[in-house]
Scaffold this motif. Structure first.
Motif, PDB file in Angstrom:
ATOM      1  N   THR A 203      -0.276   7.118   7.389  1.00 30.54           N
ATOM      2  CA  THR A 203      -0.856   5.956   8.124  1.00 30.54           C
ATOM      3  C   THR A 203      -2.171   5.364   7.184  1.00 30.54           C
ATOM      4  O   THR A 203      -2.484   6.220   6.378  1.00 30.54           O
ATOM      5  N   VAL A 204      -2.324   4.202   7.523  1.00 32.91           N
ATOM      6  CA  VAL A 204      -3.360   3.566   6.680  1.00 32.91           C
ATOM      7  C   VAL A 204      -4.336   2.764   7.705  1.00 32.91           C
ATOM      8  O   VAL A 204      -3.917   2.138   8.754  1.00 32.91           O
ATOM      9  N   THR A 205      -5.378   2.308   7.330  1.00 35.17           N
ATOM     10  CA  THR A 205      -6.248   1.501   7.976  1.00 35.17           C
ATOM     11  C   THR A 205      -6.571   0.286   7.294  1.00 35.17           C
ATOM     12  O   THR A 205      -6.874  -0.979   8.096  1.00 35.17           O
ATOM     13  N   ASN A 206      -6.270   0.018   6.263  1.00 36.49           N
ATOM     14  CA  ASN A 206      -6.267  -1.021   5.299  1.00 36.49           C
ATOM     15  C   ASN A 206      -5.114  -1.259   4.257  1.00 36.49           C
ATOM     16  O   ASN A 206      -4.804  -0.336   3.833  1.00 36.49           O
ATOM     17  N   SER A 207      -5.243  -2.417   3.675  1.00 36.99           N
ATOM     18  CA  SER A 207      -4.013  -2.643   2.646  1.00 36.99           C
ATOM     19  C   SER A 207      -4.443  -1.807   1.352  1.00 36.99           C
ATOM     20  O   SER A 207      -3.574  -1.698   0.637  1.00 36.99           O
ATOM     21  N   SER A 208      -5.632  -1.552   0.826  1.00 36.38           N
ATOM     22  CA  SER A 208      -6.115  -0.972  -0.220  1.00 36.38           C
ATOM     23  C   SER A 208      -5.346   0.708  -0.202  1.00 36.38           C
ATOM     24  O   SER A 208      -5.527   1.296  -1.130  1.00 36.38           O
ATOM     25  N   GLU A 209      -5.281   0.970   0.783  1.00 38.77           N
ATOM     26  CA  GLU A 209      -4.943   2.481   1.082  1.00 38.77           C
ATOM     27  C   GLU A 209      -3.418   2.631   0.931  1.00 38.77           C
ATOM     28  O   GLU A 209      -2.785   3.751   0.875  1.00 38.77           O
ATOM     29  N   VAL A 210      -2.615   1.388   0.934  1.00 38.94           N
ATOM     30  CA  VAL A 210      -1.247   1.558   1.085  1.00 38.94           C
ATOM     31  C   VAL A 210      -0.425   2.240  -0.049  1.00 38.94           C
ATOM     32  O   VAL A 210       0.621   2.958   0.115  1.00 38.94           O
ATOM     33  N   GLN A 211      -0.818   1.777  -1.094  1.00 39.45           N
ATOM     34  CA  GLN A 211      -0.158   2.413  -2.470  1.00 39.45           C
ATOM     35  C   GLN A 211      -0.377   4.016  -2.411  1.00 39.45           C
ATOM     36  O   GLN A 211       0.594   4.748  -2.534  1.00 39.45           O
ATOM     37  N   GLN A 212      -1.348   4.488  -2.230  1.00 37.55           N
ATOM     38  CA  GLN A 212      -1.746   5.956  -2.136  1.00 37.55           C
ATOM     39  C   GLN A 212      -0.887   6.616  -1.137  1.00 37.55           C
ATOM     40  O   GLN A 212      -0.467   7.669  -1.249  1.00 37.55           O
TER      41      GLN A 212
END
Length: 328
Positions: A203-212
């Motif tokens: 899960t992510v909270t914003n787009s900057s976390e997507v790749q990781q």
């Protein structure tokens, strides 16, 4: 009876007949539609990405092609921020727009909470009842109706059997804050179980976390639902799939055009156009409270052979022959 995403696909997609009962919330808009004064429509969109943009343009096209070529559109984008979505909705309410288009679940929720006396049309909302937007799919019950982008998750994951027949696991990245994503992931869990696949989630909270998040999944296949946060950062997921040489299956056509391998998806421009036709009914006196939520019946098999090659995947010839669209 409560109608959930699961029961929608169990019973078949709903194609609604529009009710033509006049409602107090659309009286002013109906009077304006009959005058020479242009209709003012506020459009609120949660984030910028191809599928939502297509829905917006389809909506505008429907109005312009069907007697509302002079309609004035006030287009606003929340850039993924819920507080901004609420501010936009409040501004539309104070501006006394004739009608609101809310694109995607978060902006639809913001609009529904802030606006009670202006008709609201929603689109690209997966499960409006689960999101608390309507009383039911058949009878929304207030000043809001529109279209759902509920997609055939099980059918989409079924593509794994042809693209990666030896796969044992599938990974999904989604936003923990989007109700529409939670609905799709639950459908994915059920589909994966039927197929004997292990579903791994990040899960992510914003787009900057997507790749990781995508990189953290040790899986044989990646799947991207119609999650606004993740789709807005689709390039990051594509890069992970290409570096790991695993197929990426998406839930919408625009994501396949953007680098995923395949989907059974809906055409978001057509979905937006359908919403626009509903909006015209409302502007001319129909009551949103009694207008059932609609969906697109048609899904298309979309394939991207170039993306498959970059991921080290061979698309079977028989699957290519079945495709409705092959991305060049």
């Amino acid at each position: 009876m409560k109608r959930t995403a699961k029961s929608i696909f169990g019973a078949g997609l709903l194609t609604a007949a529009l009710a033509l009962t006049a409602c107090g919330g659309s009286d002013d808009a109906g009077q304006k539609a009959a005058s020479d004064e242009p209709v003012e429509i506020g459009i609120t969109q949660i984030v910028e990405h191809d599928a939502l943009n297509a829905a917006r343009e389809g909506f505008k096209k429907a109005l312009k092609e069907n007697g509302y070529e002079d309609a004035v559109f006030d287009e606003q984008n929340a850039q993924g921020d819920q507080a901004t979505a609420t501010t936009i909705a409040s501004k539309f309410a104070s501006d006394k727009k004739d009608l609101i288009l809310a694109i995607a679940t978060p902006t639809a929720q913001a609009a529904a909470q802030s606006i009670q006396d202006i008709p609201i049309l929603i689109t690209a909302v997966t499960e409006p009842e689960e999101a608390g937007l309507v009383d039911s799919w058949e009878e929304p019950g207030a000043n809001l109706t529109g279209t759902s982008d509920l997609n055939p998750v099980e059918k989409q994951l079924g593509l794994i059997e042809e693209l990666a027949p030896d796969a044992k696991s599938v990974g999904v990245v989604y936003s923990s804050g989007e109700v529409n994503s939670e609905v799709q992931v639950e459908l994915a869990r059920e589909a994966a179980k039927k197929m004997g696949l292990e579903l791994k989630e990040a899960t992510v909270t914003n787009s900057s976390e997507v790749q990781q998040a995508a990189n953290s999944l040790d899986v044989d296949v990646l799947y991207v639902p119609t999650d606004n946060v993740v789709v807005s950062a689709l390039k990051s997921v594509v890069q992970v799939a290409e570096s790991k040489k695993i197929p990426l299956i998406a839930a919408d056509t625009a994501s396949v055009e953007g680098g995923a391998i395949a989907t059974f998806g809906i055409d978001y421009e057509k979905l937006g156009y359908q919403t626009g036709m509903m909006a015209i009914k409302v502007l001319e006196g129909a009551d949103p409270a009694t207008m059932p939520i609609e969906t697109l019946e048609e899904v298309q098999l979309i394939l991207n052979p170039a993306a498959a090659k970059r991921m080290g995947v061979t698309i079977p010839e028989e699957l290519l022959e079945k495709a409705d669209q092959v991305i060049k």
